[in-house]
Design a protein around this motif. Structure first.
Motif, PDB file in Angstrom:
ATOM      1  N   VAL A   5       0.687  -0.969   0.161  1.00 18.76           N
ATOM      2  CA  VAL A   5       0.050  -0.093   0.023  1.00 18.76           C
ATOM      3  C   VAL A   5       1.077   1.258  -0.108  1.00 18.76           C
ATOM      4  CG1 VAL A   5      -1.500   1.236   1.448  1.00 18.76           C
ATOM      5  CG2 VAL A   5      -1.999  -1.162   1.021  1.00 18.76           C
ATOM      6  N   GLY A   6       1.908   1.280   0.656  1.00 16.01           N
ATOM      7  CA  GLY A   6       2.814   2.397   0.752  1.00 16.01           C
ATOM      8  C   GLY A   6       3.546   2.614  -0.579  1.00 16.01           C
ATOM      9  N   ALA A   7       3.928   1.662  -1.265  1.00 13.93           N
ATOM     10  CA  ALA A   7       4.590   1.547  -2.284  1.00 13.93           C
ATOM     11  C   ALA A   7       3.634   2.297  -3.545  1.00 13.93           C
ATOM     12  CB  ALA A   7       5.257   0.474  -2.992  1.00 13.93           C
ATOM     13  N   GLY A   8       2.627   1.730  -3.444  1.00 15.89           N
ATOM     14  CA  GLY A   8       1.370   2.245  -4.303  1.00 15.89           C
ATOM     15  C   GLY A   8       1.228   3.920  -4.204  1.00 15.89           C
ATOM     16  N   MET A   9       1.009   4.071  -3.079  1.00 15.42           N
ATOM     17  CA  MET A   9       0.830   5.366  -2.589  1.00 15.42           C
ATOM     18  C   MET A   9       1.825   6.374  -2.893  1.00 15.42           C
ATOM     19  SD  MET A   9      -1.507   4.947   0.673  1.00 15.42           S
ATOM     20  CE  MET A   9      -1.956   6.732   0.832  1.00 15.42           C
ATOM     21  N   THR A  10       3.078   5.863  -2.942  1.00 15.95           N
ATOM     22  CA  THR A  10       4.399   6.841  -3.237  1.00 15.95           C
ATOM     23  C   THR A  10       4.713   6.670  -4.751  1.00 15.95           C
ATOM     24  OG1 THR A  10       5.759   5.235  -2.393  1.00 15.95           O
ATOM     25  CG2 THR A  10       4.868   6.789  -0.985  1.00 15.95           C
ATOM     26  N   LEU A  11       5.179   5.562  -5.202  1.00 21.56           N
ATOM     27  CA  LEU A  11       5.633   5.350  -6.558  1.00 21.56           C
ATOM     28  C   LEU A  11       4.915   5.772  -7.486  1.00 21.56           C
ATOM     29  CD1 LEU A  11       7.125   1.881  -6.220  1.00 21.56           C
ATOM     30  CD2 LEU A  11       8.249   4.070  -6.391  1.00 21.56           C
TER      31      LEU A  11
END
Length: 119
Positions: A5-11
């Motif tokens: 979720v964090g990667a999806g929200m930042t990348l």
């Protein structure tokens, strides 16, 4: 799951911001170059944090160290993130030729696959 979720929200926002100002004909190459650069960096970061955790064993201090290193790496990336171009970029109407060129390329690929399937 939290990492995904964090990667999806930042990348995705970072990739969008990095490629927002590009003309439509350079967008595919820039997306490829950006993805090629993201993969080794993500792998190196994961390996570094894994080594730190593995060296510390089950000690909670190892987790604190790994989180501190991750926070430091994020802090190092902040100046580069703040330098990304701002603004809303070109309107969707300005990017319309890219959609038609993608459709044309998709049509060519479909014709090639159909020709190969008939053989």
């Amino acid at each position: 799951m939290v990492m995904g979720v964090g990667a999806g929200m930042t990348l995705m926002p970072a990739m969008t911001a990095a490629s927002r100002e590009l003309p439509a004909d350079r967008l595919a190459g820039a997306s490829t170059a950006l993805s090629i650069n993201v993969q080794p960096a993500a792998s190196a970061g994961t390996a570094l944090l894994s080594v730190l955790l593995g060296a510390a064993g089950p000690d909670p201090a190892g987790f604190r160290l790994a989180y501190a290193v991750a926070a430091a790496l994020l802090a190092l990336a902040l100046p580069a993130a703040l330098r990304l171009p701002g603004g809303r970029g070109p309107s969707p109407a300005a990017r319309q030729p890219a959609v038609s060129s993608v459709s044309a390329a998709r049509g060519r690929v479909c014709r090639v696959w159909s020709a190969l399937a008939r053989r």
